[in-house]
Motif scaffolding. Structure first.
Motif, PDB file in Angstrom:
ATOM      1  N   ARG A  64      -2.186 -11.000   1.483  1.00 29.25           N
ATOM      2  CA  ARG A  64      -1.308  -9.874   1.155  1.00 29.25           C
ATOM      3  C   ARG A  64      -2.056  -8.576   1.387  1.00 29.25           C
ATOM      4  O   ARG A  64      -3.291  -8.534   1.378  1.00 29.25           O
ATOM      5  N   THR A  65      -1.305  -7.498   1.570  1.00 27.54           N
ATOM      6  CA  THR A  65      -1.902  -6.170   1.723  1.00 27.54           C
ATOM      7  C   THR A  65      -2.385  -5.682   0.354  1.00 27.54           C
ATOM      8  O   THR A  65      -1.672  -5.810  -0.645  1.00 27.54           O
ATOM      9  N   ILE A  66      -3.581  -5.124   0.300  1.00 27.23           N
ATOM     10  CA  ILE A  66      -4.180  -4.735  -0.968  1.00 27.23           C
ATOM     11  C   ILE A  66      -4.864  -3.374  -0.831  1.00 27.23           C
ATOM     12  O   ILE A  66      -5.358  -3.025   0.248  1.00 27.23           O
ATOM     13  N   GLY A  67      -4.853  -2.610  -1.912  1.00 25.12           N
ATOM     14  CA  GLY A  67      -5.535  -1.325  -1.952  1.00 25.12           C
ATOM     15  C   GLY A  67      -6.576  -1.291  -3.063  1.00 25.12           C
ATOM     16  O   GLY A  67      -6.344  -1.830  -4.149  1.00 25.12           O
ATOM     17  N   ILE A  68      -7.717  -0.666  -2.786  1.00 24.23           N
ATOM     18  CA  ILE A  68      -8.742  -0.483  -3.807  1.00 24.23           C
ATOM     19  C   ILE A  68      -9.215   0.969  -3.755  1.00 24.23           C
ATOM     20  O   ILE A  68      -8.976   1.683  -2.784  1.00 24.23           O
ATOM     21  N   ILE A  69      -9.879   1.389  -4.820  1.00 24.68           N
ATOM     22  CA  ILE A  69     -10.502   2.716  -4.878  1.00 24.68           C
ATOM     23  C   ILE A  69     -11.948   2.524  -5.292  1.00 24.68           C
ATOM     24  O   ILE A  69     -12.243   1.793  -6.243  1.00 24.68           O
ATOM     25  N   ASN A 122       6.646  -1.904   9.842  1.00 23.66           N
ATOM     26  CA  ASN A 122       7.269  -3.202   9.572  1.00 23.66           C
ATOM     27  C   ASN A 122       7.457  -3.516   8.099  1.00 23.66           C
ATOM     28  O   ASN A 122       8.355  -4.298   7.752  1.00 23.66           O
ATOM     29  N   VAL A 123       6.617  -2.948   7.215  1.00 21.37           N
ATOM     30  CA  VAL A 123       6.690  -3.309   5.799  1.00 21.37           C
ATOM     31  C   VAL A 123       6.595  -2.066   4.929  1.00 21.37           C
ATOM     32  O   VAL A 123       6.189  -0.994   5.383  1.00 21.37           O
ATOM     33  N   GLU A 124       6.967  -2.249   3.666  1.00 21.58           N
ATOM     34  CA  GLU A 124       6.840  -1.183   2.670  1.00 21.58           C
ATOM     35  C   GLU A 124       6.522  -1.801   1.325  1.00 21.58           C
ATOM     36  O   GLU A 124       7.213  -2.717   0.865  1.00 21.58           O
ATOM     37  N   TYR A 125       5.442  -1.298   0.699  1.00 18.73           N
ATOM     38  CA  TYR A 125       5.041  -1.756  -0.628  1.00 18.73           C
ATOM     39  C   TYR A 125       5.010  -0.561  -1.568  1.00 18.73           C
ATOM     40  O   TYR A 125       4.392   0.456  -1.268  1.00 18.73           O
ATOM     41  N   ASP A 126       5.665  -0.715  -2.736  1.00 19.47           N
ATOM     42  CA  ASP A 126       5.660   0.371  -3.712  1.00 19.47           C
ATOM     43  C   ASP A 126       4.289   0.550  -4.352  1.00 19.47           C
ATOM     44  O   ASP A 126       3.919   1.671  -4.727  1.00 19.47           O
ATOM     45  N   ASN A 127       3.537  -0.538  -4.497  1.00 23.28           N
ATOM     46  CA  ASN A 127       2.209  -0.425  -5.112  1.00 23.28           C
ATOM     47  C   ASN A 127       1.336  -1.607  -4.703  1.00 23.28           C
ATOM     48  O   ASN A 127       1.653  -2.755  -5.012  1.00 23.28           O
ATOM     49  N   VAL A 128       0.251  -1.310  -3.991  1.00 26.31           N
ATOM     50  CA  VAL A 128      -0.710  -2.354  -3.600  1.00 26.31           C
ATOM     51  C   VAL A 128      -2.004  -2.230  -4.401  1.00 26.31           C
ATOM     52  O   VAL A 128      -2.979  -2.921  -4.118  1.00 26.31           O
ATOM     53  N   TYR A 129      -1.993  -1.336  -5.388  1.00 22.00           N
ATOM     54  CA  TYR A 129      -3.184  -1.055  -6.199  1.00 22.00           C
ATOM     55  C   TYR A 129      -3.082  -1.872  -7.479  1.00 22.00           C
ATOM     56  O   TYR A 129      -2.557  -1.422  -8.492  1.00 22.00           O
ATOM     57  N   VAL A 138      -4.935  -4.378  16.745  1.00 23.21           N
ATOM     58  CA  VAL A 138      -4.360  -4.121  15.422  1.00 23.21           C
ATOM     59  C   VAL A 138      -5.442  -3.533  14.515  1.00 23.21           C
ATOM     60  O   VAL A 138      -6.639  -3.644  14.798  1.00 23.21           O
ATOM     61  N   LEU A 139      -5.002  -2.934  13.408  1.00 20.99           N
ATOM     62  CA  LEU A 139      -5.919  -2.431  12.382  1.00 20.99           C
ATOM     63  C   LEU A 139      -6.066  -3.465  11.275  1.00 20.99           C
ATOM     64  O   LEU A 139      -5.073  -3.969  10.745  1.00 20.99           O
ATOM     65  N   ASN A 140      -7.298  -3.775  10.930  1.00 25.89           N
ATOM     66  CA  ASN A 140      -7.544  -4.658   9.787  1.00 25.89           C
ATOM     67  C   ASN A 140      -7.471  -3.895   8.467  1.00 25.89           C
ATOM     68  O   ASN A 140      -6.922  -4.386   7.480  1.00 25.89           O
ATOM     69  N   ALA A 141      -8.073  -2.708   8.432  1.00 24.91           N
ATOM     70  CA  ALA A 141      -8.159  -1.933   7.197  1.00 24.91           C
ATOM     71  C   ALA A 141      -8.408  -0.473   7.532  1.00 24.91           C
ATOM     72  O   ALA A 141      -8.859  -0.144   8.633  1.00 24.91           O
ATOM     73  N   THR A 142      -8.122   0.387   6.577  1.00 22.45           N
ATOM     74  CA  THR A 142      -8.361   1.821   6.749  1.00 22.45           C
ATOM     75  C   THR A 142      -8.930   2.399   5.469  1.00 22.45           C
ATOM     76  O   THR A 142      -8.709   1.854   4.368  1.00 22.45           O
ATOM     77  N   THR A 143      -9.680   3.485   5.597  1.00 20.67           N
ATOM     78  CA  THR A 143     -10.328   4.129   4.458  1.00 20.67           C
ATOM     79  C   THR A 143     -10.058   5.633   4.493  1.00 20.67           C
ATOM     80  O   THR A 143     -10.237   6.269   5.526  1.00 20.67           O
ATOM     81  N   ILE A 144      -9.635   6.194   3.334  1.00 22.04           N
ATOM     82  CA  ILE A 144      -9.268   7.613   3.241  1.00 22.04           C
ATOM     83  C   ILE A 144     -10.171   8.296   2.212  1.00 22.04           C
ATOM     84  O   ILE A 144     -10.139   7.952   1.027  1.00 22.04           O
ATOM     85  N   PRO A 145     -11.010   9.262   2.626  1.00 24.12           N
ATOM     86  CA  PRO A 145     -11.859   9.981   1.659  1.00 24.12           C
ATOM     87  C   PRO A 145     -11.042  11.038   0.904  1.00 24.12           C
ATOM     88  O   PRO A 145     -10.267  11.785   1.501  1.00 24.12           O
ATOM     89  N   PHE A 191      -4.939  -4.738   5.261  1.00 23.98           N
ATOM     90  CA  PHE A 191      -3.618  -5.262   5.585  1.00 23.98           C
ATOM     91  C   PHE A 191      -3.630  -6.785   5.678  1.00 23.98           C
ATOM     92  O   PHE A 191      -4.600  -7.384   6.170  1.00 23.98           O
ATOM     93  N   ALA A 192      -2.552  -7.384   5.202  1.00 24.96           N
ATOM     94  CA  ALA A 192      -2.401  -8.830   5.333  1.00 24.96           C
ATOM     95  C   ALA A 192      -2.393  -9.220   6.809  1.00 24.96           C
ATOM     96  O   ALA A 192      -2.079  -8.398   7.688  1.00 24.96           O
ATOM     97  N   ALA A 193      -2.723 -10.477   7.071  1.00 28.68           N
ATOM     98  CA  ALA A 193      -2.893 -10.932   8.460  1.00 28.68           C
ATOM     99  C   ALA A 193      -1.667 -10.669   9.315  1.00 28.68           C
ATOM    100  O   ALA A 193      -1.780 -10.276  10.482  1.00 28.68           O
ATOM    101  N   ASP A 194      -0.477 -10.872   8.758  1.00 34.52           N
ATOM    102  CA  ASP A 194       0.750 -10.701   9.540  1.00 34.52           C
ATOM    103  C   ASP A 194       1.400  -9.334   9.351  1.00 34.52           C
ATOM    104  O   ASP A 194       2.544  -9.122   9.758  1.00 34.52           O
ATOM    105  N   GLU A 195       0.661  -8.384   8.710  1.00 39.26           N
ATOM    106  CA  GLU A 195       1.217  -7.049   8.462  1.00 39.26           C
ATOM    107  C   GLU A 195       0.324  -5.937   9.019  1.00 39.26           C
ATOM    108  O   GLU A 195       0.522  -4.773   8.697  1.00 39.26           O
ATOM    109  N   ARG A 196      -0.618  -6.271   9.838  1.00 42.76           N
ATOM    110  CA  ARG A 196      -1.530  -5.275  10.386  1.00 42.76           C
ATOM    111  C   ARG A 196      -0.804  -4.361  11.368  1.00 42.76           C
ATOM    112  O   ARG A 196      -0.109  -4.842  12.275  1.00 42.76           O
TER     113      ARG A 196
END
Length: 236
Positions: free
Chosen positions: A166-171, A112-119, A80-87, A195-200
């Motif tokens: 929970r799934t979270i986004g940062i910049i 499996n999931v959809e979030y309108d805003n994790v930022y 599974v993926l724990n996290a991803t980074t986009i330049p 990504f949250a533990a059960d949403e990877r």
């Protein structure tokens, strides 16, 4: 019989010629004025049309673009993926954008999931970061990941053991010229998703990240997760 001597006949030809010239000059002046008004209106309309076209193009296209390889941290054992980074950077000729959380949002879609805003918290302002591990460490110290600091020591998605609730986004910035929340030409940011533990996302799963800023259309990045054989995953 009355004789009219030569040289005594009166004529108005000269006066009529002057009056005609005056009328002609008046017509020319009026025509020139009207032509100037028409041309000026034409230039004004053209300028407005140009402005409208430029604004429409800016709104139709995103002001952001991917500026390099997209990478992720994976868990080889669980595949599974724990996290991803986009330049990301500003497109050539694009307008700057305010990355404050009140103006910018990050949407995440997986198989499996959809979030309108994790930022939720906005960009990291404490300097620039050479890698995502340090950026996530600062987010951890800010209390953004698992609760108020001090949190569990494992609450960093890049160490492979985080169990985020929970799934979270940062910049965060790789290059920041003026230490504010606005990305300008010449600055580079990273959009990082943990990504949250059960949403990877698992191998062969689909995921997409959509960054919406005040100017231009949203920038969307989507990928399919490859088979995870290394901790650092190249997503292209």
């Amino acid at each position: 019989m009355n004789l009219i001597q030569k040289g005594h006949r009166h004529t108005h030809r000269g006066i009529i010629g002057i009056e005609s010239a005056i009328v002609l000059i008046a017509f020319v002046i009026v025509a020139a004025a009207l032509a100037f008004v028409v041309l000026n209106m034409g230039f004004s309309t053209t300028q407005k049309a140009k402005t409208a076209i430029i604004a429409a193009v800016e709104e139709a296209g995103s002001s952001l673009e991917v500026a390099g390889k997209i990478t992720a941290v994976g868990n080889v054992a669980s595949n599974v993926l724990n996290a991803t980074t986009i330049p990301i950077k500003i497109v050539s000729g694009g307008a700057n954008s305010n990355l404050d959380g009140n103006f910018t949002s990050i949407k995440v879609i997986t198989s499996n999931v959809e979030y309108d805003n994790v930022y939720t918290f906005g960009p990291l302002f404490v300097g620039t970061y050479d890698n995502a591990t340090n950026a996530w460490e600062q987010a951890y110290r800010n209390g953004w990941l698992c609760g108020p600091y001090p949190q569990p020591a494992s609450c960093n998605p890049y160490n492979g053991t985080a169990a985020l609730p929970r799934t979270i986004g940062i910049i965060y910035w790789n290059a920041n010229q003026n230490d504010n929340a606005i990305i300008d030409i010449g600055e580079h940011i990273q959009v990082a998703i943990a990504f949250a533990a059960d949403e990877r996302p698992r191998a062969l799963d689909y995921f997409a990240v959509e960054v919406s800023t005040p100017k231009g259309s949203p920038m969307t990045v989507d990928r399919y997760v490859p088979n995870i054989t290394n901790q650092i995953v190249d997503l292209g």
